[in-house]
Design a protein around this motif. Structure first.
Motif, PDB file in Angstrom:
ATOM      1  N   THR A  78       5.081   6.782  -8.278  1.00 54.87           N
ATOM      2  CA  THR A  78       4.363   5.740  -7.357  1.00 54.87           C
ATOM      3  C   THR A  78       3.595   6.936  -6.252  1.00 54.87           C
ATOM      4  O   THR A  78       3.443   6.780  -5.044  1.00 54.87           O
ATOM      5  CB  THR A  78       5.097   5.119  -6.491  1.00 54.87           C
ATOM      6  N   THR A  79       3.052   7.955  -6.936  1.00 54.10           N
ATOM      7  CA  THR A  79       2.464   8.886  -6.622  1.00 54.10           C
ATOM      8  C   THR A  79       1.242   9.270  -7.315  1.00 54.10           C
ATOM      9  O   THR A  79       1.368  10.137  -8.376  1.00 54.10           O
ATOM     10  CB  THR A  79       3.185  10.467  -6.209  1.00 54.10           C
ATOM     11  N   GLU A 243      -4.638   5.973   1.508  1.00 49.33           N
ATOM     12  CA  GLU A 243      -4.506   5.283  -0.017  1.00 49.33           C
ATOM     13  C   GLU A 243      -3.541   3.848   0.625  1.00 49.33           C
ATOM     14  O   GLU A 243      -2.944   3.799   1.297  1.00 49.33           O
ATOM     15  CB  GLU A 243      -3.101   6.198  -0.365  1.00 49.33           C
ATOM     16  N   TRP A 245      -0.744   1.950  -0.788  1.00 44.69           N
ATOM     17  CA  TRP A 245       0.229   2.308  -1.645  1.00 44.69           C
ATOM     18  C   TRP A 245       0.949   0.944  -2.115  1.00 44.69           C
ATOM     19  O   TRP A 245       1.539   0.856  -3.176  1.00 44.69           O
ATOM     20  CB  TRP A 245       1.451   3.059  -0.839  1.00 44.69           C
ATOM     21  N   GLY A 281      -5.377   2.436  -4.777  1.00 47.32           N
ATOM     22  CA  GLY A 281      -4.134   2.333  -5.262  1.00 47.32           C
ATOM     23  C   GLY A 281      -4.123   1.931  -6.726  1.00 47.32           C
ATOM     24  O   GLY A 281      -3.215   1.417  -6.890  1.00 47.32           O
TER      25      GLY A 281
END
Length: 346
Positions: A78-79, A243, A245, A281
């Motif tokens: 998740t990056t 961002e 996320w 995202g």
């Protein structure tokens, strides 16, 4: 160019954070989050050319199925990207070559992946990397708020206004229980597609623990007129890029349009703090209603042996199959009234 591994415990983080191309996924707190959730080792490299420091590389080393991997970033973290911080005029292709040598010869890795928002496709292709991409959308926060709002399609603007008229309020969160609220709503979002979340609630708790004490993340709740939390959002940011996320909401309350209100709040929040880009995202056609434009970040992969690349592709297919099965199984166990909850966002 030469890459030298340096100790994360003694590095001058303020110096690293001073680079103009620095992003939130390279910060100390984010790296601690990934290290904790992926059981990985943080790797920082100083890059020198002719004895002069020209920049740094950020990544982590971990193992999957007994294979040692250098990621910067890696699927499932998740990056979306990490990469390099370089002084102006320094070649990212040459820096990538220095890191490749370090991956094979010093770190003894068998596979590596690097995604950097300032890469060009040629940077990797010239060195024999397989070139994929992280595909997302971006909004230009250097525009005025009126312009940003006007870029949204008319239906989206009406949704933002409806949320306000319906009494939906947005508040910033600073407590660990936020992770539990977000995750319960996230499960409802995935249930719509007969799926389950791709990560556990522990991932969200780790993110909040590591990032909330800093100024590098925005956590928000949307409440209905009765004060019930009906939607949540997570928006890290640093330097020029903010961002998106994660965002989750209860299907039964989506008619109040809390998601649109949350995004509009987050865009203005980061704009006022100097961010120039709002990254959405990842893919999702519904994001186009906000007036953003498609954007791709090159993602380079390379293995020392060909069979390892094949294993990576097979692992991805296995993960997606497992998620679909778990979602199907959960849907069969779910009470019928949950399936009849309010209409999801388009």
């Amino acid at each position: 160019m030469k890459a030298t591994i340096i100790d994360p415990g003694s590095v001058d983080w303020a110096r690293l954070d001073s680079f103009a191309d620095r992003n939130v996924f390279q910060t100390r707190e984010w790296l601690h989050f990934v290290r904790e959730t992926q059981r990985a080792r943080i790797i920082l490299c100083e890059l020198t050319d002719g004895g002069k420091t020209v920049g740094y590389f950020t990544g982590l080393v971990f193992s999957r199925f007994g294979i040692r991997i250098l990621g910067s970033s890696f699927p499932g973290w998740t990056t979306p990207y990490m990469g390099f911080n370089l002084i102006p005029g320094t070649s990212r292709r040459v820096a990538l070559l220095a890191i490749e040598r370090t991956a094979w010869d010093t770190l003894n890795c068998l596979h590596m992946e690097v995604s950097d928002p300032f890469f060009t496709v040629d940077d990797g292709q010239e060195l024999g990397f397989t070139c994929g991409s992280y595909t997302s959308y971006r909004s230009d926060l250097t525009q005025t708020e009126d312009k940003l709002f006007g870029n949204m399609d008319s239906a989206c603007r009406r949704c933002v206004r409806k949320a306000e008229k319906s009494g939906v309020t947005i508040e910033e969160a600073h407590d660990l229980n936020f992770a539990n609220e977000y995750y319960e709503q996230l499960k409802d979002v995935f249930a719509k597609q007969h799926l389950v979340p791709t990560y556990t609630v522990e991932r969200v708790r780790a993110l909040v623990r590591n990032l909330e004490p800093t100024t590098r993340i925005l956590l928000v709740r949307a409440r209905d007129p009765e004060g019930k939390c009906i939607a949540t959002g997570i928006f890290p940011g640093f330097n020029k890029i903010a961002e998106f996320w994660g965002n989750a909401s209860l299907r039964s309350s989506q008619n109040l349009r809390p998601n649109e209100a949350i995004h509009w709040y987050a865009m203005r929040y980061w704009k006022r703090r100097g961010a120039e880009i709002y990254d959405w995202g990842g893919e999702g056609l519904y994001k186009e209603k906000y007036g953003c434009v498609a954007h791709r970040v090159p993602w380079f992969t390379k293995s020392r042996f060909g069979f390892i690349s094949k294993l990576r592709g097979q692992a991805k297919i296995m993960f997606e199959t497992k998620q679909r099965f778990q979602g199907w199984w959960q849907s069969r166990r779910r009470p019928p009234q949950l399936e009849k909850a309010g209409a999801p966002e388009a």
